[in-house]
Write an enzyme that holds these catalytic residues in place. Structure first.
Site, PDB file in Angstrom:
ATOM      1  N   ARG A  73       0.871  -1.174   0.000  1.00 41.00           N
ATOM      2  CA  ARG A  73       0.000   0.000   0.000  1.00 41.00           C
ATOM      3  C   ARG A  73       0.908   1.223   0.000  1.00 41.00           C
ATOM      4  NH1 ARG A  73      -3.329  -3.454   3.698  1.00 41.00           N
ATOM      5  NH2 ARG A  73      -5.177  -3.999   2.488  1.00 41.00           N
ATOM      6  N   GLY A 105      -9.395   1.238  -4.177  1.00 41.28           N
ATOM      7  CA  GLY A 105      -8.329   2.231  -4.027  1.00 41.28           C
ATOM      8  C   GLY A 105      -7.336   2.107  -5.177  1.00 41.28           C
ATOM      9  N   THR A 126      -9.543  -8.936  -4.557  1.00 41.86           N
ATOM     10  CA  THR A 126      -9.760  -8.776  -3.107  1.00 41.86           C
ATOM     11  C   THR A 126     -10.665  -9.899  -2.618  1.00 41.86           C
ATOM     12  OG1 THR A 126     -10.915  -7.497  -1.419  1.00 41.86           O
ATOM     13  CG2 THR A 126     -11.532  -7.008  -3.671  1.00 41.86           C
ATOM     14  N   ILE A 127     -10.372 -10.400  -1.425  1.00 39.48           N
ATOM     15  CA  ILE A 127     -11.237 -11.464  -0.883  1.00 39.48           C
ATOM     16  C   ILE A 127     -12.602 -10.906  -0.470  1.00 39.48           C
ATOM     17  CG2 ILE A 127      -9.301 -12.854  -0.034  1.00 39.48           C
ATOM     18  CD1 ILE A 127     -10.152 -11.881   2.857  1.00 39.48           C
ATOM     19  N   ASP A 128     -12.717  -9.561  -0.369  1.00 32.36           N
ATOM     20  CA  ASP A 128     -13.917  -8.969   0.243  1.00 32.36           C
ATOM     21  C   ASP A 128     -15.160  -9.009  -0.645  1.00 32.36           C
ATOM     22  OD1 ASP A 128     -12.229  -8.333   2.351  1.00 32.36           O
ATOM     23  OD2 ASP A 128     -11.893  -6.280   1.678  1.00 32.36           O
ATOM     24  N   ARG A 155     -17.771 -25.576  14.597  1.00 33.59           N
ATOM     25  CA  ARG A 155     -19.056 -26.233  14.897  1.00 33.59           C
ATOM     26  C   ARG A 155     -18.808 -27.605  15.556  1.00 33.59           C
ATOM     27  NH1 ARG A 155     -24.659 -25.077  14.688  1.00 33.59           N
ATOM     28  NH2 ARG A 155     -24.757 -24.468  12.498  1.00 33.59           N
ATOM     29  N   MET A 170     -13.625 -11.679   8.049  1.00 36.23           N
ATOM     30  CA  MET A 170     -13.117 -10.478   7.352  1.00 36.23           C
ATOM     31  C   MET A 170     -14.126  -9.968   6.318  1.00 36.23           C
ATOM     32  SD  MET A 170      -9.084 -10.788   6.498  1.00 36.23           S
ATOM     33  CE  MET A 170      -7.829 -10.314   7.674  1.00 36.23           C
ATOM     34  N   LYS A 215     -30.898 -28.183  21.121  1.00 40.22           N
ATOM     35  CA  LYS A 215     -29.829 -27.877  20.170  1.00 40.22           C
ATOM     36  C   LYS A 215     -28.467 -28.135  20.804  1.00 40.22           C
ATOM     37  CE  LYS A 215     -29.295 -24.348  16.779  1.00 40.22           C
ATOM     38  NZ  LYS A 215     -28.836 -25.323  15.837  1.00 40.22           N
ATOM     39  N   ARG A 245     -17.694 -19.107  23.186  1.00 38.25           N
ATOM     40  CA  ARG A 245     -16.288 -18.842  22.851  1.00 38.25           C
ATOM     41  C   ARG A 245     -16.241 -18.055  21.543  1.00 38.25           C
ATOM     42  NH1 ARG A 245     -15.719 -20.566  27.228  1.00 38.25           N
ATOM     43  NH2 ARG A 245     -14.359 -22.230  27.997  1.00 38.25           N
TER      44      ARG A 245
END
Ligand code: ADP
Ligand code: F6P
Length: 320
Positions: A73, A105, A126-128, A155, A170, A215, A245
């Site tokens: 960056r 960007g 980008t992973i987003d 799980r 993320m 459950k 947790r």
């Protein structure tokens, strides 16, 4: 006609960037272009970190995550004087066109370079999945699979202990990884900016009911930058029959072997970028829309608003 084309990766890395680079290099060389990689994103332009590459460059890395040409960056790239140094360095090498793989960007940097005389094409890396001009961004599919595997693992242990697991995912203000993973893992609750936790008491009631219904585990997915997941775990442990947790998945989501679809789509986009530059088209970004490659002007792309996937939240209400 353009003779020398450069490629760089910028912003956060993403699995599939290597296949994009390979696609661009193979396509470029088949069109008799001289292909260059630029190391360290826009920083490499300022530091003259160019390498002329052959058809075989990193070709054994289709299956490797990250970016072999590094990324960085460089906030100063917003300054015209800094970009002018980049333009001078490119011109000095005779490189007239550039492929920029990155997020919005990086797209802005690419558009501004185009206005300064270097034709650029942006590719969504980008992973987003936060680039509205493409249904899919390079890295999203692999990151989603990583998240789904991680949630499945959480799980299993939560079920063994009859616990509640809260997992932070993320996405940098884009909830796509969280909502898609929520459907894929049958999560009990999903909280994102489009679907926030507004009523804690109601959540506690749902959790008490779930316990009474027998459950064995309770899985909550939370998009990053939304809330303190450790605090949520404490609150749930104090106010419900569930011991909770929290797990923050973190950078594990950015690495990993690219999925098969990732490799195919990113390779296609890399090759397409070269095709556009060869036709003299620049200042645009590439996307996949309804499984077809398309390109649009970067400024127009940046004005588009992303799909909020309301249908997926409704679907999740049905399965939870
Ligand atoms: P992404 O490309 O993933 O959105 P960033 O927002 O960090 O990641 O941008 C990557 C790089 O793009 C920045 O470090 C900077 O070098 C360049 N960049 C960002 N915004 C601009 C801008 N407005 N003008 C020119 N370059 C920019
Ligand atoms: O944009 C990709 C991304 O992984 C986001 O999901 C996350 O918020 C951010 O980058 C993390 O950035 P850094 O690697 O600088 O910690």
């Amino acid at each position: 006609m353009v003779k020398k084309i450069g490629i760089l990766t910028s912003g956060g890395d993403a699995p599939g960037m290597n296949s994009t680079i390979i696609g661009a290099i193979k396509a470029g060389i088949s069109l008799n272009k001289e292909m260059y990689v630029v190391y360290d994103g826009y920083k490499g332009l300022i530091n003259n970190h160019f390498e002329k590459v052959s058809k075989n460059f990193i070709e054994e890395k289709m299956n490797v995550g990250g970016t072999a040409i590094k990324t960085a960056r460089l906030p100063e790239f917003k300054e015209e004087s800094v970009r002018q140094k980049a333009v001078d360095a490119l011109k000095n090498e005779g490189i007239e066109a550039l492929i920029v793989i990155g997020g919005d960007g990086s797209y802005m940097g690419a558009k501004k370079l185009t206005e300064m005389g270097i034709n650029c094409v942006g590719l969504p890396g980008t992973i987003d999945n936060d680039i509205a001009s493409s249904d899919y961004t390079i890295g999203f599919d692999t990151a989603l699979n990583t998240v789904v595997n991680a949630v499945d693992n959480v799980r299993e242990t939560m079920t063994s202990h009859n616990r509640c697991g809260i997992i932070e995912i993320m996405g940098n203000h884009c909830p796509d990884l969280t909502i898609f993973a929520g459907i894929a893992t049958n999560a009990d609750e999903i909280f994102t900016c489009d679907h926030p936790l507004t009523d804690k008491e109601a959540l506690y009631q749902r959790m008490k009911q779930a316990k009474e219904n027998g459950k064995e585990s309770f899985i909550i997915l939370v998009a990053e930058k939304l809330m303190d997941v450790d605090q949520l775990a404490k609150d749930i442990s104090q106010n419900t029959p569930w011991e909770a947790r929290a797990t923050i998945l973190g950078h594990i989501q950015r690495g990993g072997k690219p999925s098969a679809m990732e490799r195919v789509n990113s390779f296609r986009m890399g090759a397409y970028a070269v095709e556009l530059l060869d036709k003299g088209i620049g200042g645009v970004c590439v996307g996949i829309h309804e499984n077809k490659l398309r390109y649009i002007d970067i400024y127009e792309a940046l004005k588009l608003s992303r799909d909020k996937h309301i249908d997926l939240y409704q679907l999740h209400d049905l399965i939870k």
